[in-house]
Design a protein around this motif. Structure first.
Motif, PDB file in Angstrom:
ATOM      1  N   LEU A 193       0.830  -1.208   0.000  1.00  0.00           N
ATOM      2  CA  LEU A 193       0.000   0.000   0.000  1.00  0.00           C
ATOM      3  C   LEU A 193       0.863   1.257   0.000  1.00  0.00           C
ATOM      4  N   THR A 194       1.898   1.278   0.822  1.00  0.00           N
ATOM      5  CA  THR A 194       2.800   2.431   0.884  1.00  0.00           C
ATOM      6  C   THR A 194       3.482   2.659  -0.460  1.00  0.00           C
ATOM      7  N   SER A 195       3.938   1.580  -1.083  1.00  0.00           N
ATOM      8  CA  SER A 195       4.603   1.693  -2.376  1.00  0.00           C
ATOM      9  C   SER A 195       3.652   2.218  -3.447  1.00  0.00           C
ATOM     10  N   LEU A 196       2.437   1.689  -3.476  1.00  0.00           N
ATOM     11  CA  LEU A 196       1.448   2.125  -4.465  1.00  0.00           C
ATOM     12  C   LEU A 196       1.114   3.599  -4.296  1.00  0.00           C
ATOM     13  N   HIS A 197       0.929   4.011  -3.053  1.00  0.00           N
ATOM     14  CA  HIS A 197       0.623   5.425  -2.796  1.00  0.00           C
ATOM     15  C   HIS A 197       1.789   6.328  -3.213  1.00  0.00           C
ATOM     16  N   THR A 198       3.026   5.815  -3.088  1.00  0.00           N
ATOM     17  CA  THR A 198       4.188   6.628  -3.407  1.00  0.00           C
ATOM     18  C   THR A 198       4.191   7.070  -4.864  1.00  0.00           C
ATOM     19  N   TYR A 199       3.853   6.140  -5.775  1.00  0.00           N
ATOM     20  CA  TYR A 199       3.930   6.528  -7.188  1.00  0.00           C
ATOM     21  C   TYR A 199       2.579   6.843  -7.827  1.00  0.00           C
ATOM     22  N   LEU A 200       1.483   6.343  -7.254  1.00  0.00           N
ATOM     23  CA  LEU A 200       0.171   6.661  -7.817  1.00  0.00           C
ATOM     24  C   LEU A 200      -0.441   7.901  -7.172  1.00  0.00           C
ATOM     25  N   GLY A 201      -0.283   8.029  -5.869  1.00  0.00           N
ATOM     26  CA  GLY A 201      -0.725   9.239  -5.194  1.00  0.00           C
ATOM     27  C   GLY A 201      -2.225   9.482  -5.237  1.00  0.00           C
ATOM     28  N   TYR A 202      -3.019   8.480  -4.854  1.00  0.00           N
ATOM     29  CA  TYR A 202      -4.462   8.718  -4.730  1.00  0.00           C
ATOM     30  C   TYR A 202      -4.691   9.840  -3.720  1.00  0.00           C
ATOM     31  N   GLN A 203      -5.700  10.671  -3.981  1.00  0.00           N
ATOM     32  CA  GLN A 203      -5.965  11.846  -3.160  1.00  0.00           C
ATOM     33  C   GLN A 203      -7.356  11.773  -2.534  1.00  0.00           C
ATOM     34  N   ALA A 204      -7.545  12.521  -1.445  1.00  0.00           N
ATOM     35  CA  ALA A 204      -8.843  12.543  -0.774  1.00  0.00           C
ATOM     36  C   ALA A 204      -9.941  13.084  -1.679  1.00  0.00           C
ATOM     37  N   SER A 205      -9.578  13.897  -2.658  1.00  0.00           N
ATOM     38  CA  SER A 205     -10.556  14.470  -3.581  1.00  0.00           C
ATOM     39  C   SER A 205     -10.939  13.522  -4.712  1.00  0.00           C
ATOM     40  N   ASP A 206     -10.289  12.355  -4.800  1.00  0.00           N
ATOM     41  CA  ASP A 206     -10.548  11.431  -5.910  1.00  0.00           C
ATOM     42  C   ASP A 206     -11.850  10.651  -5.731  1.00  0.00           C
ATOM     43  N   ASN A 207     -12.481  10.374  -6.853  1.00  0.00           N
ATOM     44  CA  ASN A 207     -13.554   9.396  -6.936  1.00  0.00           C
ATOM     45  C   ASN A 207     -13.022   8.244  -7.784  1.00  0.00           C
ATOM     46  N   VAL A 208     -12.828   7.096  -7.159  1.00  0.00           N
ATOM     47  CA  VAL A 208     -12.159   5.956  -7.792  1.00  0.00           C
ATOM     48  C   VAL A 208     -13.203   4.936  -8.221  1.00  0.00           C
ATOM     49  N   LEU A 209     -13.282   4.681  -9.522  1.00  0.00           N
ATOM     50  CA  LEU A 209     -14.233   3.696 -10.037  1.00  0.00           C
ATOM     51  C   LEU A 209     -13.621   2.306  -9.962  1.00  0.00           C
ATOM     52  N   GLN A 222      -7.719  -1.408  -5.076  1.00  0.00           N
ATOM     53  CA  GLN A 222      -8.416  -0.161  -5.407  1.00  0.00           C
ATOM     54  C   GLN A 222      -9.232   0.292  -4.203  1.00  0.00           C
ATOM     55  N   MET A 223      -9.905  -0.673  -3.582  1.00  0.00           N
ATOM     56  CA  MET A 223     -10.691  -0.361  -2.394  1.00  0.00           C
ATOM     57  C   MET A 223      -9.794   0.107  -1.251  1.00  0.00           C
ATOM     58  N   ILE A 224      -8.704  -0.614  -1.006  1.00  0.00           N
ATOM     59  CA  ILE A 224      -7.822  -0.264   0.108  1.00  0.00           C
ATOM     60  C   ILE A 224      -7.164   1.090  -0.123  1.00  0.00           C
ATOM     61  N   MET A 225      -6.665   1.328  -1.338  1.00  0.00           N
ATOM     62  CA  MET A 225      -5.999   2.596  -1.638  1.00  0.00           C
ATOM     63  C   MET A 225      -6.958   3.773  -1.526  1.00  0.00           C
ATOM     64  N   ALA A 226      -8.155   3.617  -2.103  1.00  0.00           N
ATOM     65  CA  ALA A 226      -9.124   4.717  -2.083  1.00  0.00           C
ATOM     66  C   ALA A 226      -9.490   5.091  -0.653  1.00  0.00           C
ATOM     67  N   LEU A 227      -9.814   4.098   0.175  1.00  0.00           N
ATOM     68  CA  LEU A 227     -10.273   4.384   1.529  1.00  0.00           C
ATOM     69  C   LEU A 227      -9.132   4.852   2.426  1.00  0.00           C
ATOM     70  N   SER A 228      -7.933   4.324   2.243  1.00  0.00           N
ATOM     71  CA  SER A 228      -6.811   4.783   3.071  1.00  0.00           C
ATOM     72  C   SER A 228      -6.411   6.211   2.724  1.00  0.00           C
ATOM     73  N   ALA A 229      -6.733   6.665   1.493  1.00  0.00           N
ATOM     74  CA  ALA A 229      -6.430   8.040   1.086  1.00  0.00           C
ATOM     75  C   ALA A 229      -7.547   9.005   1.442  1.00  0.00           C
ATOM     76  N   GLY A 230      -8.671   8.488   1.947  1.00  0.00           N
ATOM     77  CA  GLY A 230      -9.811   9.353   2.241  1.00  0.00           C
ATOM     78  C   GLY A 230     -10.617   9.702   1.017  1.00  0.00           C
ATOM     79  N   ALA A 231     -10.437   8.951  -0.063  1.00  0.00           N
ATOM     80  CA  ALA A 231     -11.158   9.176  -1.311  1.00  0.00           C
ATOM     81  C   ALA A 231     -12.527   8.484  -1.255  1.00  0.00           C
ATOM     82  N   THR A 232     -13.273   8.568  -2.357  1.00  0.00           N
ATOM     83  CA  THR A 232     -14.565   7.898  -2.478  1.00  0.00           C
ATOM     84  C   THR A 232     -14.444   6.770  -3.485  1.00  0.00           C
ATOM     85  N   LEU A 233     -14.849   5.567  -3.077  1.00  0.00           N
ATOM     86  CA  LEU A 233     -14.837   4.397  -3.953  1.00  0.00           C
ATOM     87  C   LEU A 233     -16.208   4.253  -4.596  1.00  0.00           C
TER      88      LEU A 233
END
Length: 525
Positions: A193-209, A222-233
């Motif tokens: 998760l840390t590695s993925l966030h490092t280069y993808l950088g999901y943001q709290a403002s994102d809506n992830v389909l 996708q679910m873990i990254m979106a929710l750990s970033a405070g985004a909307t899945l």
């Protein structure tokens, strides 16, 4: 995420604390906030503990892409259990096998799926509770999901887990044999998760389909990254039809979309007819197969403002490489460089490290993302996890043939168990597929091997053509004869309307191989 997070479920604490009323999940046009997710997963965890779930016991969840699956994932972790998420499309005999192999303490599924299982499943000695999404509970150890959420105090007891304890077991089915359970610890999943966030950088403002199956690691993360970033899945059923995807992308102003190539082709075909584009999408990702030139062109047309990430990985280490968006045009066919906090190299058939550019060898991965092993399968584990360069460590021998260019960018050549030996020479199906993809008008290509009396193993290619394209199989074969070495030329090319795919969106090579055998027999008479 915080540096102090040592268990995967802790990554939800910060988003819930910062904005509890923000939409965490949109499913079936209903919105669920971070506070609601926290409450429901806590109640589910408490219910599991009341029904006897102990630390590190396995919970098999077979519900498909539903909000209840997300709730169950976090609830199982909070209870101290191990999540075993299985796709709803999984055949009953395979689900039975997984329940028995994992020695599941709890099964959470639908009443229809439960009814399809073998009669003795409910009587297994280690199965403490059966939880049904719908229907009525008709036995002492059978509950509805609603009744389970009402048991206990609503606040789970501390689970006592450490970061080296298992968080999940993901069952993967190879080309042969029974499914193998990939054991992933909390440390494994947090490192990924840390590695993925490092280069993808999901943001709290994102809506992830996400219309990828949550039972596979690409959809799950996708679910873990979106929710750990405070985004909307924005959660959809697996591989929703393009007309519905387009509606959701526009309705919810989706900003991030993960794809597999087959899903992209369907969406492009539908959207292209309607001249639809999606300029609000800021990022699209791909894994499962290297992006071909036509896929990149399709993505650029559909998402003119988006960063395009081509990635490659396997469940045993989550992700191996990613291609930085700025290299997408300069490194065609490459799956990129090692993800942050991992390293990779190639070895020959004798295990010696390869330092020569463009030489093909087996890919080896080193890093904290590497699995703990295969569940109850030490023999298979020993084939994959081998001593690393430093004392006491294990590295992952992926079973994938790859090459590296002079800049250290990786090129996937094929699975070792998918290599075809034609006329005494090893042939990578992906090399022939790439040649076919480069022919104007070819939309998709897949190559399989079949036994052949004179060449040992012959190649059989399947292709689909773009809308309005008229190409004959003989024309494609002639192109292959002129552009490929003799041992790489397919015996035959079948032009199809579409190609079958597996539950995770990849082409179904076993079904294509069976089709090729039948066609071969028909030709032989």
């Amino acid at each position: 995420m915080k540096a102090s997070d040592v268990l995967l479920q802790q990554v939800l604490e910060a988003p819930n604390g910062l904005h509890p009323d923000k939409a965490a999940i949109i499913y079936a046009d209903e919105t669920y906030t971070y506070a609601q997710l926290d409450e429901a997963s806590g109640r589910l965890a408490a219910g599991l503990q009341v029904n006897g779930l102990l630390r590190q016991e396995r919970v098999v969840v077979c519900l498909g892409n539903r909000v209840e699956t997300v709730c169950a994932f976090w609830g199982v972790l909070r209870a101290g259990g191990v999540m075993v998420n299985v796709g709803l499309e999984t055949p009953a005999d395979s689900l039975d096998y997984i329940i028995r192999d994992a020695e599941a303490s709890v099964l959470i599924t639908t009443s229809e799926k439960f009814a399809s299982l073998a009669p003795g499943t409910a009587e297994l000695s280690y199965l403490k509770a059966i939880v049904l999404l719908d229907g009525e509970a008709d036995a002492a150890d059978t509950h509805t999901l609603e009744s389970l959420l009402g048991q206990g105090a609503g606040i789970p007891l501390p689970c006592g887990n450490l970061d080296l304890d298992l968080a999940a077991i993901i069952y993967t089915s190879g080309s042969t044999g029974a499914p193998k359970g990939v054991m992933l610890t909390h440390r494994n999943m947090l490192a990924a998760l840390t590695s993925l966030h490092t280069y993808l950088g999901y943001q709290a403002s994102d809506n992830v389909l996400c219309s990828l199956p949550l039972s596979f690691d690409y959809g799950l993360y996708q679910m873990i990254m979106a929710l750990s970033a405070g985004a909307t899945l924005v959660l959809e059923k697996e591989f929703t039809w393009p007309i519905f995807l387009i509606k959701k992308i526009r309705q919810y102003q989706v900003t991030v979309i993960p794809f597999v190539p087959t899903m992209l082709m369907l969406l492009h075909e539908y959207a292209h007819k309607r001249e639809a584009t999606f300029p609000q999408v800021r990022m699209v990702t791909n894994t499962g197969a290297a992006l071909k030139a036509n896929h990149i062109a399709q993505m650029k047309g559909l998402f003119p403002q988006a960063l395009i990430f081509s990635m490659y990985g396997l469940t045993e280490c989550k992700r191996c490489t990613y291609l930085p968006p700025e290299d997408i045009d300069d490194k065609p066919g490459s799956v990129g460089i090692a993800i942050p906090n991992t390293e990779l190299w190639l070895v020959d058939d004798e295990g010696r490290r390869i330092d020569t550019p463009h030489q093909v060898g087996q890919l080896v991965i080193r890093g904290a993302t590497v699995m703990a092993g295969y569940w109850r399968n030490p023999q298979a584990t020993a084939q994959k996890l081998k001593p690393g360069p430093y004392p006491g460590e294990s590295v992952l021998y992926t079973g994938d043939y790859c090459s590296l260019d002079q800049d250290g960018y990786l090129y996937f050549q094929g699975r070792m168990d998918h290599m075809i030996k034609s006329r005494g020479m090893k042939v990578s199906p992906s090399e022939v597929e790439s040649f076919l993809y480069a022919i104007d008008g070819v939309e998709a290509a897949a190559v399989v091997g079949i036994e052949h009396a004179s060449v040992g193993e012959g190649l059989w290619a399947f292709v689909t053509l773009g809308q309005g394209v008229s190409l004959s199989a003989e024309h494609l074969l002639e192109r292959c004869r002129h552009g490929l070495e003799a041992h790489k030329v397919p015996l035959s090319i079948s032009i199809e309307g579409n190609l079958p795919r597996t539950a995770n969106g990849k082409f179904d090579l076993q079904q294509l191989q069976q089709t090729a055998r039948h066609a071969q027999l028909a030709v032989a008479g």
